[in-house]
Scaffold this motif. Structure first.
Motif, PDB file in Angstrom:
ATOM      1  N   TYR A   1      -4.213  -5.054  -3.651  1.00  0.00           N
ATOM      2  CA  TYR A   1      -4.128  -3.600  -3.768  1.00  0.00           C
ATOM      3  C   TYR A   1      -2.696  -3.101  -3.566  1.00  0.00           C
ATOM      4  O   TYR A   1      -2.294  -2.094  -4.165  1.00  0.00           O
TER       5      TYR A   1
ATOM      6  N   LYS B   1       3.076   2.949  -7.781  1.00  0.00           N
ATOM      7  CA  LYS B   1       1.652   2.840  -7.486  1.00  0.00           C
ATOM      8  C   LYS B   1       1.439   2.140  -6.149  1.00  0.00           C
ATOM      9  O   LYS B   1       0.542   2.514  -5.372  1.00  0.00           O
TER      10      LYS B   1
ATOM     11  N   GLU C   1       1.774   4.584  -3.319  1.00  0.00           N
ATOM     12  CA  GLU C   1       0.556   5.392  -3.171  1.00  0.00           C
ATOM     13  C   GLU C   1      -0.539   4.597  -2.471  1.00  0.00           C
ATOM     14  O   GLU C   1      -1.256   5.113  -1.606  1.00  0.00           O
ATOM     15  N   ASN C   2      -0.665   3.327  -2.836  1.00  0.00           N
ATOM     16  CA  ASN C   2      -1.708   2.490  -2.240  1.00  0.00           C
ATOM     17  C   ASN C   2      -1.438   2.220  -0.761  1.00  0.00           C
ATOM     18  O   ASN C   2      -2.369   2.153   0.050  1.00  0.00           O
TER      19      ASN C   2
ATOM     20  N   ASP D   1      -2.665   5.077   1.101  1.00  0.00           N
ATOM     21  CA  ASP D   1      -4.125   5.058   1.224  1.00  0.00           C
ATOM     22  C   ASP D   1      -4.565   4.205   2.410  1.00  0.00           C
ATOM     23  O   ASP D   1      -5.391   4.626   3.226  1.00  0.00           O
TER      24      ASP D   1
ATOM     25  N   ASP E   1     -10.060   7.834  -2.389  1.00  0.00           N
ATOM     26  CA  ASP E   1     -10.711   7.655  -3.683  1.00  0.00           C
ATOM     27  C   ASP E   1     -10.189   6.426  -4.426  1.00  0.00           C
ATOM     28  O   ASP E   1     -10.975   5.623  -4.946  1.00  0.00           O
ATOM     29  N   ARG E   2      -8.848   6.279  -4.475  1.00  0.00           N
ATOM     30  CA  ARG E   2      -8.279   5.117  -5.184  1.00  0.00           C
ATOM     31  C   ARG E   2      -8.721   3.821  -4.542  1.00  0.00           C
ATOM     32  O   ARG E   2      -9.063   2.850  -5.220  1.00  0.00           O
TER      33      ARG E   2
ATOM     34  N   LYS F   1     -12.493   3.111  -5.304  1.00  0.00           N
ATOM     35  CA  LYS F   1     -12.733   2.667  -6.683  1.00  0.00           C
ATOM     36  C   LYS F   1     -12.222   1.246  -6.910  1.00  0.00           C
ATOM     37  O   LYS F   1     -12.844   0.458  -7.621  1.00  0.00           O
ATOM     38  N   PHE F   2     -11.083   0.920  -6.332  1.00  0.00           N
ATOM     39  CA  PHE F   2     -10.495  -0.412  -6.513  1.00  0.00           C
ATOM     40  C   PHE F   2     -11.379  -1.489  -5.882  1.00  0.00           C
ATOM     41  O   PHE F   2     -11.590  -2.555  -6.446  1.00  0.00           O
TER      42      PHE F   2
END
Length: 680
Positions: A343, A351, A354-355, A358, A394-395, A398-399
């Motif tokens: 991830y 990206k 952002e992860n 999270d 959310d990310r 979903k991942f």
């Protein structure tokens, strides 16, 4: 600056010469000597002031792993006040998080820093730098030097000292802004500053904090406005100031002890024993558990009301963050992805940032709130009907959705464990008993350390004070109570928690500065000594350590000259003194390596190939100028060591030049010096 020596091979002719020259040389019987022949450091009464009690303005910083706070007291009102570090929210203790712009300047602090970073677009996140939990880099087992670096959330490397200095500089600015709003004609330089540090920190960690405070301008000489990413050409210098005495470092459990001993019943939390005060001659333990460390210190109150530290500092890294890490390990195991590597390393830098946010949000925001709620749950009324809900981003959801569901099914089927389920809106629902599992490891470590101290004191303790954000929670109170019952001392030892356990350290630091000599003695946490040489004596010295200097001096090298022994009681009004000589008649300064050893009877510091022996570590170096070489090697250099404070202090006196000065020990060195001192 280190004087280098030409090593002479030990041939038969040397042995013959040694035999004839030193055969009748036996250590003098009127001088106490170590088995290796070196003089044992003498204990003498100090002839200077031990610590200066501060009668002026005082400002104290509790720079925690997770949160920080600042208290101050001025001579006008003499009332201790907590500074509101987040004026919008009225908070006096805020997260230790700092957001820095593309120029390296601080722009947001605390929760506002992470909120601002969350609002940024991808490009802004790349160009800004977010720092948090940086105190973990100063742990007791970390190898720290001035070149130690730390990464921001994006992986950009900065000098650790610069980042800490920027944090402290911001706190200093908050205090000065407060004075401006109150129309008070005060600045940071009008205060004596005290910063609290864990008792289990190494000397290098303490010096890092001290130099960062210098760099932040607490002592008036230096300042820092911005920081820069480290490059190959980056360099960081040693910092000193003219008035180092304007800054004190207080050990966190000792600062808390000052606060706890003056508490009234109104200062005690409702679920704690409603009894204040410590009777004279009583013994008590302060357990300070914050975000990063758990610190323990056992104290005794004398008949005069003074404090005696009864055990050496003890602790571990089982602070509140350890619980978050246990949850993180559980989550990575649930999705079968160690460190969330798939991830966090997608190949797209923006990206990945952002992860990272999270994961950080789930582990250190969402879980943190549920952790705090669990900590305040009444253990006697708990059951698995109590559910703790952690919202997944959310990310992230979903991942990992297929893996999350497979992981929960695996728990249900293979282990018949139905304590983890999915609720609505991507909520991970965890029962009370499952939530408790994240606490078990860290709490077990804390209770083991507490039990060790109780054993050392033969359970002769009247009170245990629980302080710190994690230490003061209700769950910790009940677990300590349970442990005392198992040890059959539950009816003899009372447990007291302050009403605001997270502020006990910073408030106690103000009291500590007003009367530091209230602490009458401490206990050495390890064995300290210097590395020296001695005229070779065939009767007591190992021939493998024979060394011949360029000037023809026949010496025994790598000798350990002990100063204090582990477990030794160190009185506040006594210091250790030893006498040394230059090993070469022409050298204009002498340098010492200050070492620690886990062996009380150490004789030689190194093996024959010059490698430090196991259990021996060089803490730092001391340089003493000795410019007058007229008397060759016959120049007395006295070193006086003070181990009675939170930091080791040294004074040096060179007899030939009649110069006495404060000697600075450099604990942040990356290289050590070659032996160039000896004894007779």
């Amino acid at each position: 600056n280190c004087q280098l020596y030409i090593m002479a091979a030990l041939e038969d002719s040397d042995l013959d010469e040694l035999s004839s020259t030193f055969s009748d040389l036996v250590p003098s019987q009127d001088i106490e000597r170590h088995p290796n022949g070196v003089k044992v450091a003498e204990t003498i009464d100090r002839n200077d002031s031990a610590f200066l009690a501060t009668t002026g303005n005082i400002a104290a910083i509790d720079f925690g792993t997770a949160n920080c706070s600042l208290a101050y007291c001025t001579t006008k009102d003499k009332e201790m006040r907590m500074l509101k570090l987040s004026s919008q929210e009225g908070q006096v203790r805020v997260p230790t998080i700092l957001l820095v712009n593309e120029k390296g300047e601080p722009i947001k602090f605390g929760k506002r820093a992470i909120r601002e970073y969350d609002r940024f677009d991808s490009i802004q996140r790349v160009n800004h730098h977010l720092f948090e939990r940086i105190k973990l880099a100063l742990g007791p087992n970390e190898d720290i030097s001035r070149n130690t670096k730390i990464a921001d959330i994006n992986g950009n490397m900065f000098f650790l000292r610069d980042v800490i200095a920027l944090f402290i500089h911001h706190l200093k600015g908050e205090l000065e802004s407060c004075f401006q709003q109150l129309n008070l004609n005060l600045t940071a330089t009008d205060f004596h500053w005290v910063i609290t540090v864990p008792a289990i920190w190494s000397a290098s960690g303490k010096q890092m904090m001290r130099e960062a405070a210098y760099q932040a301008g607490l002592c008036g000489t230096h300042t820092i406005e911005s920081i820069a990413v480290v490059t190959r050409r980056s360099h960081i210098h040693k910092l000193e100031v003219e008035s180092p005495e304007r800054l004190s470092l207080a050990l966190e459990p000792e600062a808390a002890s000052f606060f706890c001993r003056t508490m009234t019943e109104r200062d005690i939390i409702e679920y704690s024993v409603p009894q204040a005060g410590i009777p004279k001659r009583d013994k008590y333990i302060v357990v300070d558990i914050g975000g990063g460390t758990a610190d323990f210190s056992a104290h005794g109150l004398t008949s005069e009301g003074h404090i005696e530290v009864l055990t050496s500092p003890e602790g571990n890294l089982s602070g509140g963050m350890a619980v978050n890490q246990e949850f993180e390990h559980f989550l990575t195991d649930l999705v079968k992805d160690t460190g969330f590597s798939t991830y966090l390393t997608t190949g797209d830098d923006m990206k990945d940032i952002e992860n990272k946010l999270d994961v950080r949000n789930i582990v250190y925001d969402e879980f943190e709130e549920e952790k705090k709620e669990f900590g305040q749950t009444d253990v006697s009324k708990s059951s698995d009907n109590t559910i703790f809900k952690i919202e997944l981003k959310d990310r992230f959801y979903k991942f990992y959705e297929p893996r999350l569901k497979a992981g929960i099914n695996r728990l249900n089927l293979q282990k018949n464990d139905r304590r983890v389920t999915f609720g609505r809106h991507k909520m991970l629902c965890i029962s009370y008993s499952k939530m408790e599992e994240f606490f078990l490891g860290p709490v077990a470590n804390i209770l083991a350390s507490l039990k060790d101290i109780l054993i050392q004191l033969n359970n002769d303790v009247r009170t245990i004070f629980l302080v710190g954000g994690f230490g003061g929670c209700k769950y910790m109170y009940y677990r300590v109570q349970e442990e005392l019952e198992l040890l059959h001392v539950g009816d003899k030892i009372r447990i007291i928690v302050p009403d605001k356990p997270h502020l006990a350290v910073v408030q106690g630091a103000i009291q500590y500065c007003k009367n530091p000599e209230l602490i009458r003695s401490r206990v050495a946490d390890t064995t300290y000594g210097t590395e020296t040489m001695l005229t070779f004596n065939q009767k007591i010295h190992d021939v493998r350590y024979y060394h011949k200097t360029k000037s023809g001096e026949k010496l025994c090298k790598h000798l350990f000259s002990p100063l204090v022994i582990e477990g030794e009681c160190i009185n506040y009004n006594q210091v250790k003194r030893n006498l040394y000589y230059p090993a070469d008649p022409l050298q204009k300064s002498v340098q010492f390596n200050l070492l620690i050893s886990d062996k009380k009877d150490l004789e030689y510091t190194r093996s024959r190939n010059n490698v430090l022996k196991e259990g021996v570590k060089i803490l730092g170096t001391i340089t003493v100028p000795s410019p007058n070489t007229d008397e060759g090697i016959y120049r007395d250099v006295y070193l006086t060591f003070d181990f009675s404070h939170s930091e080791i202090q040294v004074r040096a006196y060179d007899e030939s030049s009649k110069i006495e000065r404060r000697a600075v020990i450099d604990f942040l060195i990356s290289e050590t010096c070659t032996e160039n001192v000896m004894q007779y």
